[in-house]
Design a protein around this motif. Structure first.
Motif, PDB file in Angstrom:
ATOM      1  N   THR A  25      92.065 -44.235   8.594  1.00 41.78           N
ATOM      2  CA  THR A  25      91.702 -45.367   9.400  1.00 41.78           C
ATOM      3  C   THR A  25      91.559 -44.834  10.734  1.00 41.78           C
ATOM      4  O   THR A  25      91.897 -44.100  11.301  1.00 41.78           O
ATOM      5  CB  THR A  25      93.323 -46.191   9.600  1.00 41.78           C
ATOM      6  OG1 THR A  25      93.149 -47.098  10.340  1.00 41.78           O
ATOM      7  CG2 THR A  25      94.316 -45.258   9.706  1.00 41.78           C
ATOM      8  N   GLU A  26      91.027 -45.989  11.443  1.00 46.07           N
ATOM      9  CA  GLU A  26      90.329 -45.714  12.969  1.00 46.07           C
ATOM     10  C   GLU A  26      91.305 -46.717  13.785  1.00 46.07           C
ATOM     11  O   GLU A  26      90.910 -47.059  14.901  1.00 46.07           O
ATOM     12  CB  GLU A  26      88.853 -45.828  13.104  1.00 46.07           C
ATOM     13  CG  GLU A  26      88.006 -44.694  12.365  1.00 46.07           C
ATOM     14  CD  GLU A  26      86.737 -44.844  12.493  1.00 46.07           C
ATOM     15  OE1 GLU A  26      86.235 -45.689  13.092  1.00 46.07           O
ATOM     16  OE2 GLU A  26      86.147 -43.792  11.859  1.00 46.07           O
ATOM     17  N   HIS A  27      92.499 -47.087  13.314  1.00 46.23           N
ATOM     18  CA  HIS A  27      93.106 -48.390  13.896  1.00 46.23           C
ATOM     19  C   HIS A  27      93.870 -47.737  15.537  1.00 46.23           C
ATOM     20  O   HIS A  27      93.537 -48.664  16.300  1.00 46.23           O
ATOM     21  CB  HIS A  27      94.254 -48.478  13.061  1.00 46.23           C
ATOM     22  CG  HIS A  27      95.290 -49.448  13.409  1.00 46.23           C
ATOM     23  ND1 HIS A  27      95.117 -50.916  13.634  1.00 46.23           N
ATOM     24  CD2 HIS A  27      96.770 -49.391  14.124  1.00 46.23           C
ATOM     25  CE1 HIS A  27      96.147 -51.327  14.142  1.00 46.23           C
ATOM     26  NE2 HIS A  27      97.156 -50.668  14.482  1.00 46.23           N
ATOM     27  N   PHE A  28      93.968 -46.254  15.503  1.00 46.55           N
ATOM     28  CA  PHE A  28      94.621 -46.118  16.799  1.00 46.55           C
ATOM     29  C   PHE A  28      93.675 -45.623  17.676  1.00 46.55           C
ATOM     30  O   PHE A  28      92.539 -45.032  17.210  1.00 46.55           O
ATOM     31  CB  PHE A  28      95.881 -45.236  16.417  1.00 46.55           C
ATOM     32  CG  PHE A  28      95.292 -44.010  15.509  1.00 46.55           C
ATOM     33  CD1 PHE A  28      94.545 -43.134  15.983  1.00 46.55           C
ATOM     34  CD2 PHE A  28      95.541 -44.384  14.249  1.00 46.55           C
ATOM     35  CE1 PHE A  28      94.280 -42.026  15.065  1.00 46.55           C
ATOM     36  CE2 PHE A  28      95.194 -43.408  13.104  1.00 46.55           C
ATOM     37  CZ  PHE A  28      94.609 -42.208  13.656  1.00 46.55           C
ATOM     38  N   PRO A  29      93.848 -45.313  18.965  1.00 47.59           N
ATOM     39  CA  PRO A  29      93.262 -44.677  19.791  1.00 47.59           C
ATOM     40  C   PRO A  29      92.771 -43.068  19.462  1.00 47.59           C
ATOM     41  O   PRO A  29      93.552 -42.460  19.311  1.00 47.59           O
ATOM     42  CB  PRO A  29      93.832 -44.484  21.218  1.00 47.59           C
ATOM     43  CG  PRO A  29      94.868 -45.762  21.253  1.00 47.59           C
ATOM     44  CD  PRO A  29      95.339 -45.756  19.724  1.00 47.59           C
ATOM     45  N   SER A  30      91.454 -42.895  19.505  1.00 44.06           N
ATOM     46  CA  SER A  30      90.971 -41.490  19.478  1.00 44.06           C
ATOM     47  C   SER A  30      91.507 -40.752  20.132  1.00 44.06           C
ATOM     48  O   SER A  30      91.758 -40.778  21.531  1.00 44.06           O
ATOM     49  CB  SER A  30      89.529 -41.596  19.428  1.00 44.06           C
ATOM     50  OG  SER A  30      89.108 -40.235  19.653  1.00 44.06           O
ATOM     51  N   ARG A  55      88.535 -42.331  23.920  1.00 46.53           N
ATOM     52  CA  ARG A  55      89.694 -42.896  23.222  1.00 46.53           C
ATOM     53  C   ARG A  55      89.663 -44.278  22.889  1.00 46.53           C
ATOM     54  O   ARG A  55      90.211 -45.204  22.905  1.00 46.53           O
ATOM     55  CB  ARG A  55      90.859 -42.855  24.481  1.00 46.53           C
ATOM     56  CG  ARG A  55      90.959 -41.522  24.994  1.00 46.53           C
ATOM     57  CD  ARG A  55      92.334 -41.448  25.916  1.00 46.53           C
ATOM     58  NE  ARG A  55      92.764 -40.574  26.256  1.00 46.53           N
ATOM     59  CZ  ARG A  55      93.353 -39.083  25.585  1.00 46.53           C
ATOM     60  NH1 ARG A  55      93.675 -39.507  24.368  1.00 46.53           N
ATOM     61  NH2 ARG A  55      93.496 -38.038  26.133  1.00 46.53           N
ATOM     62  N   LEU A  56      88.477 -44.472  21.986  1.00 42.33           N
ATOM     63  CA  LEU A  56      88.130 -45.610  21.197  1.00 42.33           C
ATOM     64  C   LEU A  56      89.132 -46.136  20.266  1.00 42.33           C
ATOM     65  O   LEU A  56      89.408 -45.169  19.363  1.00 42.33           O
ATOM     66  CB  LEU A  56      86.804 -45.735  20.802  1.00 42.33           C
ATOM     67  CG  LEU A  56      86.070 -46.926  20.011  1.00 42.33           C
ATOM     68  CD1 LEU A  56      85.906 -47.852  21.203  1.00 42.33           C
ATOM     69  CD2 LEU A  56      84.901 -46.810  19.362  1.00 42.33           C
ATOM     70  N   ALA A  57      89.616 -47.162  20.021  1.00 41.28           N
ATOM     71  CA  ALA A  57      90.363 -47.718  19.190  1.00 41.28           C
ATOM     72  C   ALA A  57      89.694 -48.809  18.272  1.00 41.28           C
ATOM     73  O   ALA A  57      88.889 -49.450  18.866  1.00 41.28           O
ATOM     74  CB  ALA A  57      91.832 -48.212  19.355  1.00 41.28           C
TER      75      ALA A  57
END
Length: 598
Positions: free
Chosen positions: A523-528, A533-535
């Motif tokens: 999952t890419e739901h949270f900040p990178s 820092r893309l969410a």
């Protein structure tokens, strides 16, 4: 009954002598050679790590970082070696804000921490290994000097930053763009500058005389106080380097910073999950996110479930979202920040958080609340669609599908005949992170981009502080006996794929290779953790091999499902000791990770 998966891409390695599993076939061969020459798992680990710096330069390098978690059979203890260097003395919030920055760039000379990998390897060799420095360095020198075949991903990475190298990073172009052209996949590639550096370290260390311990200590001085530190200091002081901001900057890192830092040994943190006690480095890494997921998932009965059961996958995704939300609020270097580890892993806290998991997907960031602890990222996070790699790169190590960059690194797991075990995740100093230092043949890392420019945040920048790294090797005991070493490259995905392997092995009846081969997701739901820092709230990326019924059900539950390539999720490797037997498995994705043993 558990789903029986008859097909695997390769057999699980099964023997009694020893096993080595790494993300590159050459490193696996080097590690096995060390065992067969009488070295132990820790000697093999050092030789593997140096070789990986040569043959996977897009994923790690001498200027990077290296955490290890190990079981020392002689002393009967599990320990962590911290090879994560700290922020330089001059790297402060004020210094970055004076440059007009509110995020630390992902490339160039502003982002390097003190390079920690070399000293950690020397500590590992001196205190746990048995072989000489020459024994473990010679394979890396050979491949840097004589050449190795380029995997396709290296060529793709070089192609992505070709214009940057030719126009702005000429020292990197001189190494990676011979004749101004991207080297073709499969072509033999050499880095004579790195070979020269390794050979000079070895020559100066051996000139100190004495036994292997004396020479290893001399090598540590050569690195931190000799020609290596001098070249790094000079490059950071005198070169203005274009970075991802579109501007040129000099670096903060100095020779004095390097002289004042050494790798260290510390106790791991652990969590009991059924028969297993899972061990991780403490909260200067994100590793506790695996433990928090297990604490949440312990409330469900998964025995006998299929690894692609939609409820099984949905619950893992939702628990991962909650664990990583806590990561971004509570985790940081425990030498600087008081992290409520005991509370975060408590049964009461897990039960409270588990109550947030419903039948449908959450699209919110939902960190927990523990009085007196934690701080939100606030507005320092971007939210939206994918960002393409710019001509400057984005600071992350690997070119992924759709042109985006994707966090990645290298990994190895080793078990020897005596029962010594080690899991290691060297990273940083990628060929695209900063320009090659011409006297050395390698570049510096960009791990400092993981700091937050907020002094009150647990992951806030401070001189001498470790960034909250994504690097996350893992060890597990089963019924109180050291059993499994495993891990994966993959940035924020590491502590999603790591629990997936354990859950498939523990609940679904899969052996190590089947557990690695099974259809995976992230999952890419949270900040990178990486710039910028893309969410992507609600997004789940699944492999094409995931059953359509599972994909459809995840969509029905509100997940934003993206279907990736059939073999695109993770680069897990694993090694285990089960009585006298030694077991290992490796990821088929990309077809360059291999396990060996006998």
């Amino acid at each position: 009954m558990a789903q029986q998966i008859e097909f695997t891409t390769r057999p699980e390695i099964d023997g009694t002598f020893g096993v080595v599993s790494t993300t590159h076939w050459i490193a696996t061969a080097v590690g096995m050679a060390m065992l067969e020459r009488g070295g132990n798992a820790f000697d093999a680990a050092v030789a593997c790590a140096f070789t990986l710096q040569v043959v996977e330069p897009h994923l790690n390098g001498p200027g990077g970082d290296a955490p290890f978690i190990l079981h020392d059979a002689r002393r009967g203890v599990e320990e962590v070696i911290c090879g994560q260097g700290t922020a330089p003395a001059a790297a402060t919030d004020a210094a970055f804000r004076a440059l007009g920055l509110d995020l630390i760039p992902g490339t160039g000379l502003l982002a390097p921490c003190i390079p920690g990998s070399f000293d950690a390897l020397m500590l590992l060799l001196a205190d746990y290994g048995t072989m000489r420095l020459r024994d473990v360095l010679e394979p890396a020198i050979f491949y840097a000097r004589e050449g190795y075949p380029l995997v396709a991903r290296i060529s793709a990475t070089i192609a992505t930053v070709k214009d940057l190298f030719l126009n702005d990073w000429p020292t990197s172009a001189a190494v990676y763009l011979p004749d101004g052209k991207t080297p073709a996949p499969g072509s033999l590639f050499r880095n004579p500058g790195m070979a020269d550096t390794y050979e000079r370290i070895l020559r100066e260390a051996e000139s100190a005389g004495g036994g292997r311990e004396v020479q290893i200590e001399a090598a540590r001085r050569v690195w931190s106080q000799g020609f290596i530190a001098e070249a790094i200091d000079r490059f950071c002081r005198t070169e203005e380097v274009l970075d991802v901001t579109g501007r040129r900057h000099r670096g903060f890192l100095t020779g004095e910073d390097m002289a004042g830092w050494r790798a260290s040994v510390e106790a791991p943190i652990g969590y009991d999950y059924g028969r297993y006690r899972v061990l991780k480095a403490t909260t200067w890494t994100q590793g506790m996110a695996t433990l928090q997921q297990l604490a949440l998932l312990k409330g469900y009965d998964f025995d006998g479930v299929s690894p692609t059961d939609p409820d099984f996958v949905h619950l893992q995704i939702e628990c991962a979202k909650l664990a990583f939300a806590d990561r971004d609020v509570f985790y940081g270097d425990p030498k600087f920040s008081d992290v409520p580890i005991e509370a975060l892993l408590s049964d009461a806290y897990a039960a409270e958080r588990r109550g947030l998991v419903g039948e449908t997907a959450s699209l919110e960031q939902r960190p927990g609340a523990i009085a007196g602890f934690g701080r939100s990222f606030g507005d320092r996070v971007a939210t939206g669609g994918r960002t393409a790699v710019s001509a400057h790169g984005a600071g992350e190590p690997t070119v992924g599908r759709l042109g985006e960059t994707k966090g990645d690194t290298v990994h190895f797991d080793i078990v020897d005949r005596a029962g010594n075990m080690i899991s290691g995740t060297p990273s940083g100093g990628w060929l695209q992170s900063s320009p090659i230092i011409p006297e050395l043949g390698f570049c510096l890392g960009s791990r400092m981009q993981m700091f937050v420019l907020d002094p009150q945040h647990p992951a806030g920048l401070a001189p001498g502080k470790r960034p909250r790294s994504t690097l996350s090797p893992t060890l597990a005991l089963r019924d109180g006996v050291p059993y499994l070493a495993w891990g994966s490259p993959g940035g924020d995905q590491q502590d999603q794929w790591v629990p997936q392997l354990l859950l498939r092995h523990a609940h679904c009846g899969l052996d190590l290779q089947q557990a690695i081969d099974a259809p995976a997701w992230h999952t890419e739901h949270f900040p990178s953790s990486f710039w910028p820092r893309l969410a992507r709230p609600g997004v789940v990326v699944v492999e094409e091999r995931m059953p359509k019924a599972t994909v459809d059900e995840l969509k029905r539950r509100g997940h934003v499902v993206e279907v990736g390539d059939a073999w695109s999720e993770g680069r897990l490797t694993a090694a285990a000791r089960d009585g006298v037997r030694r077991l290992a498995a490796a990821n088929p994705r990309g077809m360059q990770a291999y396990a060996a043993g006998r």
